[in-house]
Design a protein around this motif. Structure first.
Motif, PDB file in Angstrom:
ATOM      1  N   SER A  73       0.834  -1.207   0.000  1.00  0.00           N
ATOM      2  CA  SER A  73       0.000   0.000   0.000  1.00  0.00           C
ATOM      3  C   SER A  73       0.865   1.251   0.000  1.00  0.00           C
ATOM      4  O   SER A  73       0.566   2.232  -0.696  1.00  0.00           O
ATOM      5  CB  SER A  73      -0.928  -0.019   1.215  1.00  0.00           C
ATOM      6  N   PHE A  74       1.942   1.222   0.773  1.00  0.00           N
ATOM      7  CA  PHE A  74       2.857   2.368   0.840  1.00  0.00           C
ATOM      8  C   PHE A  74       3.463   2.643  -0.537  1.00  0.00           C
ATOM      9  O   PHE A  74       3.522   3.790  -0.986  1.00  0.00           O
ATOM     10  CB  PHE A  74       3.949   2.092   1.868  1.00  0.00           C
ATOM     11  N   ALA A  75       3.894   1.587  -1.227  1.00  0.00           N
ATOM     12  CA  ALA A  75       4.484   1.750  -2.554  1.00  0.00           C
ATOM     13  C   ALA A  75       3.472   2.330  -3.531  1.00  0.00           C
ATOM     14  O   ALA A  75       3.785   3.232  -4.323  1.00  0.00           O
ATOM     15  CB  ALA A  75       5.001   0.402  -3.065  1.00  0.00           C
ATOM     16  N   ALA A  76       2.222   1.829  -3.481  1.00  0.00           N
ATOM     17  CA  ALA A  76       1.191   2.316  -4.403  1.00  0.00           C
ATOM     18  C   ALA A  76       0.920   3.793  -4.195  1.00  0.00           C
ATOM     19  O   ALA A  76       0.567   4.512  -5.145  1.00  0.00           O
ATOM     20  CB  ALA A  76      -0.093   1.508  -4.215  1.00  0.00           C
ATOM     21  N   GLY A  77       1.106   4.264  -2.975  1.00  0.00           N
ATOM     22  CA  GLY A  77       0.852   5.671  -2.675  1.00  0.00           C
ATOM     23  C   GLY A  77       1.946   6.601  -3.126  1.00  0.00           C
ATOM     24  O   GLY A  77       1.819   7.824  -2.989  1.00  0.00           O
ATOM     25  N   LEU A  78       3.042   6.047  -3.658  1.00  0.00           N
ATOM     26  CA  LEU A  78       4.163   6.887  -4.087  1.00  0.00           C
ATOM     27  C   LEU A  78       4.149   7.152  -5.584  1.00  0.00           C
ATOM     28  O   LEU A  78       5.137   7.604  -6.143  1.00  0.00           O
ATOM     29  CB  LEU A  78       5.491   6.221  -3.704  1.00  0.00           C
ATOM     30  N   GLY A  79       3.041   6.843  -6.254  1.00  0.00           N
ATOM     31  CA  GLY A  79       2.941   7.091  -7.684  1.00  0.00           C
ATOM     32  C   GLY A  79       2.797   8.573  -7.969  1.00  0.00           C
ATOM     33  O   GLY A  79       2.623   9.411  -7.095  1.00  0.00           O
ATOM     34  N   GLY A  80       2.892   8.914  -9.235  1.00  0.00           N
ATOM     35  CA  GLY A  80       2.764  10.319  -9.618  1.00  0.00           C
ATOM     36  C   GLY A  80       3.506  10.583 -10.898  1.00  0.00           C
ATOM     37  O   GLY A  80       4.163   9.713 -11.458  1.00  0.00           O
ATOM     38  N   ALA A  81       3.394  11.816 -11.393  1.00  0.00           N
ATOM     39  CA  ALA A  81       4.058  12.197 -12.638  1.00  0.00           C
ATOM     40  C   ALA A  81       5.563  12.133 -12.470  1.00  0.00           C
ATOM     41  O   ALA A  81       6.095  12.447 -11.418  1.00  0.00           O
ATOM     42  CB  ALA A  81       3.636  13.608 -13.057  1.00  0.00           C
ATOM     43  N   HIS A  82       6.270  11.733 -13.539  1.00  0.00           N
ATOM     44  CA  HIS A  82       7.708  11.585 -13.474  1.00  0.00           C
ATOM     45  C   HIS A  82       8.451  12.675 -14.225  1.00  0.00           C
ATOM     46  O   HIS A  82       9.659  12.742 -14.162  1.00  0.00           O
ATOM     47  CB  HIS A  82       8.127  10.232 -14.058  1.00  0.00           C
ATOM     48  N   ALA A  83       7.739  13.496 -14.965  1.00  0.00           N
ATOM     49  CA  ALA A  83       8.416  14.556 -15.709  1.00  0.00           C
ATOM     50  C   ALA A  83       9.103  15.508 -14.749  1.00  0.00           C
ATOM     51  O   ALA A  83       8.662  15.717 -13.631  1.00  0.00           O
ATOM     52  CB  ALA A  83       7.407  15.329 -16.569  1.00  0.00           C
ATOM     53  N   VAL A  84      10.219  16.110 -15.200  1.00  0.00           N
ATOM     54  CA  VAL A  84      11.011  16.957 -14.314  1.00  0.00           C
ATOM     55  C   VAL A  84      10.181  18.100 -13.761  1.00  0.00           C
ATOM     56  O   VAL A  84      10.175  18.383 -12.566  1.00  0.00           O
ATOM     57  CB  VAL A  84      12.252  17.499 -15.064  1.00  0.00           C
ATOM     58  N   GLY A  85       9.447  18.779 -14.647  1.00  0.00           N
ATOM     59  CA  GLY A  85       8.655  19.898 -14.165  1.00  0.00           C
ATOM     60  C   GLY A  85       7.614  19.466 -13.158  1.00  0.00           C
ATOM     61  O   GLY A  85       7.419  20.093 -12.125  1.00  0.00           O
ATOM     62  N   ALA A  86       6.928  18.357 -13.469  1.00  0.00           N
ATOM     63  CA  ALA A  86       5.915  17.856 -12.555  1.00  0.00           C
ATOM     64  C   ALA A  86       6.545  17.420 -11.247  1.00  0.00           C
ATOM     65  O   ALA A  86       5.987  17.602 -10.184  1.00  0.00           O
ATOM     66  CB  ALA A  86       5.175  16.685 -13.200  1.00  0.00           C
ATOM     67  N   ARG A  87       7.750  16.831 -11.343  1.00  0.00           N
ATOM     68  CA  ARG A  87       8.398  16.362 -10.126  1.00  0.00           C
ATOM     69  C   ARG A  87       8.738  17.537  -9.221  1.00  0.00           C
ATOM     70  O   ARG A  87       8.588  17.477  -8.018  1.00  0.00           O
ATOM     71  CB  ARG A  87       9.661  15.579 -10.488  1.00  0.00           C
TER      72      ARG A  87
END
Length: 368
Positions: free
Chosen positions: A75-89
């Motif tokens: 569950s912890f790993a699934a919660g770490l998703g998100g955009a990977h683009a530099v600007g988004a990061r």
């Protein structure tokens, strides 16, 4: 006196004498230089844990905490998703930790061989981010990175990561603990998620709880960001397995070294002396290309500094799944009673456990 029993031939050199057809190398003859960028690039799960996943972890049915840990970490790993683009990061990292829900870190608390590193590596693999945005290393490797890059550069380098996994978090050096605690605080401020493990002594009921208390106290102000996960169980490396093989003779070890392609052959006391001249951050590079380590005249380690260097080498050999064949005293007699009862005892018990496993792996190198 030569540093190794190996003859001074390069790998691949062919001789008319069968025993020198694949002469072993000597670790003592190596003095590797490791660039700082390699230290960063190599912050991934070691080869032993490259293919592990939550699905390959086999919980002990008698220890429900092991299954629970898999559920929580997934569950912890699934919660770490998100955009990977530099600007988004950058925008994601700009969020304050308070704006996120749930803990930004997990701490795996348990004894030797309950699978903490397996679970930590599985978390790294399961986190939905490209490898360049995830870092995995031991506490020692992290302190070595700070030494190589400097504190500010390390903060800048790791702040672009989604997750930092720290294996074998060590609390026995106050200076290093404060250093890493300060580093983690800066990384948390930049939105980096954290995961860590450490060991508790085998056979000490309840000590795992104390380890969690020590960890949360020593990381100075970061405890609110960590969820401790208790993982009970016995050392899987020795669960239901035969005892480690007894040490072999010098002759058996030497013959096995010459008969094994890619083997290293060294006299144990001389290797210990050589380790004092190689920075621990280079011990991994010291074993590059080595497929087996053969040691003659293994004897009790003479002092604490030497013992701590041996612990680091044992960790690197274990990470790389390099079997260790030895003559002399058994590995459980490497460290004195004073050492095993002192402040670094957790490291020494870990080294004994890992070297014993590697000795078992090396049993097939000896001709029956």
């Amino acid at each position: 006196m030569p540093c190794s029993l190996a003859r001074p031939l390069q790998l691949g050199t062919v001789s008319t004498s069968p025993i020198t057809e694949a002469a072993p190398v000597s670790l003592c003859a190596r003095a590797p230089h490791v660039p700082a960028d390699r230290l960063v690039a190599e912050m991934v799960p070691p080869p032993r844990f490259d293919s592990v996943r939550f699905e390959t972890y086999v919980p002990d049915p008698n220890q429900p905490s092991q299954s629970e840990a898999v559920t929580v970490l997934s569950s912890f790993a699934a919660g770490l998703g998100g955009a990977h683009a530099v600007g988004a990061r950058r925008r994601w990292f700009a969020k304050k930790p308070a704006a996120t829900t749930g803990p930004r870190g997990v701490y795996l608390d348990g004894g030797y061989g309950v699978g903490k590193t397996h679970l930590l590596a599985s978390l790294w693999h399961a986190t939905p981010a490209e490898p360049a945005l995830k870092a995995f290393g031991t506490f020692v490797e992290l302190t070595n990175l700070v030494g190589a890059l400097g504190f500010q550069q390390t903060v800048q380098t790791l702040s672009g990561h989604r997750l930092l996994c720290i294996d074998e978090f060590e609390l026995d050096d106050p200076g290093d603990t404060v250093l890493v605690s300060s580093l983690l605080r800066r990384l948390v401020e930049n939105g980096v998620a954290l995961a860590a493990t450490s060991n508790t002594l085998p056979g000490k009921l309840g000590e795992g709880r104390f380890a969690a208390v020590d960890f949360l106290r020593e990381i100075q102000g970061l405890s609110a960001h960590f969820r401790p996960l208790r993982i009970d169980g016995e050392d899987y490396r020795h669960r239901g397995l035969p005892e480690a093989p007894a040490p072999y003779s010098d002759e058996q070890v030497t013959k096995a070294a010459y008969a094994t392609e890619g083997a290293a052959l060294d006299d144990f006391p001389q290797l210990l002396d050589h380790l004092s001249r190689v920075h621990p951050s280079r011990y991994g590079a010291l074993t590059d290309g080595v497929r087996a380590v053969c040691l003659t005249d293994v004897r009790p380690v003479p002092d604490q500094s030497t013992a701590l260097r041996l612990v680091v080498l044992a960790d690197r050999l274990y990470d790389r799944e390099v079997p260790v064949l030895a003559s002399g005293v058994p590995f459980d007699r490497l460290f004195s009673d004073e050492m095993l009862n002192g402040g670094y005892r957790k490291k020494y018990f870990r080294a004994i456990s890992r070297l014993t496993a590697l000795a078992r792996d090396a049993k097939g190198l000896v001709a029956q």
